[in-house]
Scaffold this motif. Sequence first.
Motif, PDB file in Angstrom:
ATOM      1  N   SER A 136       5.073 -33.105 112.356  1.00  0.00           N
ATOM      2  CA  SER A 136       5.394 -31.857 113.237  1.00  0.00           C
ATOM      3  C   SER A 136       4.027 -31.334 113.528  1.00  0.00           C
ATOM      4  O   SER A 136       3.229 -30.933 112.480  1.00  0.00           O
ATOM      5  CB  SER A 136       6.408 -30.975 112.606  1.00  0.00           C
ATOM      6  OG  SER A 136       6.361 -29.825 113.112  1.00  0.00           O
ATOM      7  N   ALA A 143      10.169 -23.101 110.285  1.00  0.00           N
ATOM      8  CA  ALA A 143      11.227 -23.777 109.898  1.00  0.00           C
ATOM      9  C   ALA A 143      11.222 -25.291 110.482  1.00  0.00           C
ATOM     10  O   ALA A 143      11.721 -26.201 110.023  1.00  0.00           O
ATOM     11  CB  ALA A 143      12.595 -23.132 110.450  1.00  0.00           C
ATOM     12  N   ILE A 145       8.871 -27.599 110.567  1.00  0.00           N
ATOM     13  CA  ILE A 145       8.159 -28.747 109.795  1.00  0.00           C
ATOM     14  C   ILE A 145       9.118 -28.997 108.675  1.00  0.00           C
ATOM     15  O   ILE A 145       9.326 -30.206 108.509  1.00  0.00           O
ATOM     16  CB  ILE A 145       6.861 -28.111 109.203  1.00  0.00           C
ATOM     17  CG1 ILE A 145       5.772 -27.906 110.074  1.00  0.00           C
ATOM     18  CG2 ILE A 145       6.382 -29.180 108.049  1.00  0.00           C
ATOM     19  CD1 ILE A 145       4.395 -27.189 109.814  1.00  0.00           C
ATOM     20  N   LYS A 146       9.737 -27.987 108.075  1.00  0.00           N
ATOM     21  CA  LYS A 146      10.953 -28.181 107.146  1.00  0.00           C
ATOM     22  C   LYS A 146      11.963 -28.832 107.538  1.00  0.00           C
ATOM     23  O   LYS A 146      12.576 -30.038 107.097  1.00  0.00           O
ATOM     24  CB  LYS A 146      11.329 -27.029 106.181  1.00  0.00           C
ATOM     25  CG  LYS A 146      12.330 -27.106 105.188  1.00  0.00           C
ATOM     26  CD  LYS A 146      11.557 -27.873 104.018  1.00  0.00           C
ATOM     27  CE  LYS A 146      12.430 -28.377 103.076  1.00  0.00           C
ATOM     28  NZ  LYS A 146      11.865 -29.112 101.796  1.00  0.00           N
ATOM     29  N   GLN A 147      12.275 -28.654 108.973  1.00  0.00           N
ATOM     30  CA  GLN A 147      13.658 -29.397 109.582  1.00  0.00           C
ATOM     31  C   GLN A 147      13.420 -30.807 109.756  1.00  0.00           C
ATOM     32  O   GLN A 147      14.123 -31.684 109.490  1.00  0.00           O
ATOM     33  CB  GLN A 147      13.855 -28.506 110.719  1.00  0.00           C
ATOM     34  CG  GLN A 147      14.857 -29.124 111.577  1.00  0.00           C
ATOM     35  CD  GLN A 147      15.242 -28.630 113.013  1.00  0.00           C
ATOM     36  OE1 GLN A 147      14.612 -27.890 113.445  1.00  0.00           O
ATOM     37  NE2 GLN A 147      16.211 -29.080 113.543  1.00  0.00           N
ATOM     38  N   GLU A 149      11.089 -32.616 108.064  1.00  0.00           N
ATOM     39  CA  GLU A 149      11.071 -33.178 106.630  1.00  0.00           C
ATOM     40  C   GLU A 149      12.405 -33.778 106.521  1.00  0.00           C
ATOM     41  O   GLU A 149      12.626 -34.811 105.923  1.00  0.00           O
ATOM     42  CB  GLU A 149      10.400 -32.562 105.948  1.00  0.00           C
ATOM     43  CG  GLU A 149      10.244 -32.933 104.486  1.00  0.00           C
ATOM     44  CD  GLU A 149       9.410 -32.192 103.369  1.00  0.00           C
ATOM     45  OE1 GLU A 149       9.161 -32.680 102.386  1.00  0.00           O
ATOM     46  OE2 GLU A 149       9.490 -31.124 103.718  1.00  0.00           O
ATOM     47  N   THR A 150      13.389 -32.877 106.434  1.00  0.00           N
ATOM     48  CA  THR A 150      14.951 -33.032 106.079  1.00  0.00           C
ATOM     49  C   THR A 150      15.597 -34.181 106.866  1.00  0.00           C
ATOM     50  O   THR A 150      16.214 -35.044 106.202  1.00  0.00           O
ATOM     51  CB  THR A 150      15.448 -31.880 106.267  1.00  0.00           C
ATOM     52  OG1 THR A 150      15.106 -30.639 105.485  1.00  0.00           O
ATOM     53  CG2 THR A 150      17.038 -31.807 105.682  1.00  0.00           C
ATOM     54  N   PRO A 161       3.184 -34.974 105.859  1.00  0.00           N
ATOM     55  CA  PRO A 161       3.150 -33.335 105.951  1.00  0.00           C
ATOM     56  C   PRO A 161       2.276 -32.720 106.794  1.00  0.00           C
ATOM     57  O   PRO A 161       1.251 -33.147 107.143  1.00  0.00           O
ATOM     58  CB  PRO A 161       3.026 -33.127 104.251  1.00  0.00           C
ATOM     59  CG  PRO A 161       3.204 -34.302 103.834  1.00  0.00           C
ATOM     60  CD  PRO A 161       3.047 -35.419 104.801  1.00  0.00           C
ATOM     61  N   ASP A 163       0.734 -28.299 107.797  1.00  0.00           N
ATOM     62  CA  ASP A 163       0.588 -27.200 107.088  1.00  0.00           C
ATOM     63  C   ASP A 163       0.459 -25.883 108.454  1.00  0.00           C
ATOM     64  O   ASP A 163      -0.375 -26.323 109.491  1.00  0.00           O
ATOM     65  CB  ASP A 163      -0.497 -26.842 106.442  1.00  0.00           C
ATOM     66  CG  ASP A 163      -0.436 -25.675 105.636  1.00  0.00           C
ATOM     67  OD1 ASP A 163      -1.078 -24.654 106.096  1.00  0.00           O
ATOM     68  OD2 ASP A 163       0.069 -25.671 104.655  1.00  0.00           O
TER      69      ASP A 163
END
Length: 455
Positions: A136, A143, A145-147, A149-150, A161, A163
């Motif tokens: 991402s 949210a 990047i986390k989305q 990853e999930t 990953p 940042d």
Amino acid sequence: MFDNLSNRLTSSLDRIRGRAKLTEDNIQEVLREVRMALLEADVALPVVKDFIAAVKERAIGTEVSKSLSPGQVFLKIVKQELENVMGQANDGLNLRAARPAVILLAGLQGAGKTTSAAKLAKYLKEREKKSVSVVSADVYRPAAIKQLETLAGEVGVNFIPSDLSQKPIDIVNNAIDYAKKAHKDVLIVDTAGRLAIDDDMMVEIKALHAAVNPIETLFVVDAMTGQDAANTAKAFGDVLPLTGVVLTKTDGDARGGAALSVRHITGKPIKFLGVGEKTDALEPFHPDRLASRILGMGDMLSLIEQAEQQIDKGKAEKLAGKLKKGKGFDLEDFKEQLQQMKNMGGMTSMLDKLPGMGQLGNIQDKVNDKMFVQMEALINSMTQAERRNPDLINGSRKKRISAGAGLQIQDLNRLLKQHKQMQKMMKKMSAKGGMQKMMRGLGGMMPGGGFPGSR
């Protein structure tokens, strides 16, 4: 998608289908209705004008007048011109690049880029047998990047990953370096979007594209925005060298204006359709198949492909062996079939691809996928003996089973009736000429005959 347009077009074209002779007058009358149907479907006006002109030119020419069945030829012309508008043939991804082949996803916020990145990763992993990484570069939406990853975890692909403190160009360059060292075939890059097109976003995405030089640059757009989707795609296409479009949320779009407008306005092919929320709800875009569906001719090829991907072959072979040995089709088997249909997108998705469904009126309104849940609940409320031998289910057992599922006895009676019909159909399938008999059996299970999920 295309529900309203399909109903309007099929009813208009039915009147001319059986004509022994076509004149300019009766062609004009039908084309007027076709024009209105396309405009109501939110197809862009320039697309409608060019489409009508092309159909009229071919229909009034020698192509129809020399035919023995001009009505059928007219329908064929409409189908071919629909294909021309949408791009004629499936335009797949070009992955012929040094590893990793970089796919950049661009589009407005809320169009479904992040979800599409995961769906595309799953598609490439399972259908194309590629090793895939995702990253991402959206540093504005915490949210995002986390989305990703999930979702990457859900579909089983490598997540790289990133940042919020990093620059998008640095994120992608680092991801490319990692993917090279890890020998990944494909790297999918999810980029930032805005609520509307603005200069800052265009400058940033243009710079990112120039630095990364992806093999594919896909514009992700919400089909429910209609012809605005085509106009937004054109605005992006003026800045980026797009290679194709991913049309999302098509399952919620009853009009279909975007699918019929995007190619004509942008000159870029639609490569994929997002057809639901699940990570496997991504279909390659086939203009010829979609044209058939619009005109009520169904899409058996897509249905067969879907069956090949989704149906558990081991369970299917086990059931076939059981039937061959003369053993009955019990409620446990029936439950398995319901689950297989759910895996294929449910009954409404399957009906959309069957030929002639548009001519059966409001059949889709009568089919309710929630009924699958109710039927499974009723079967789960039975004992093992009752599932294997439904004849055991008497009045007192019916009360217990329906109460256990939180449903009415009439719901259970409907399930038992549908099971009997499916049982007869399975017997026919196991006999000689099974497929033809199965199709006749399906016809007998339509509303009125008690098709699974119909009231």
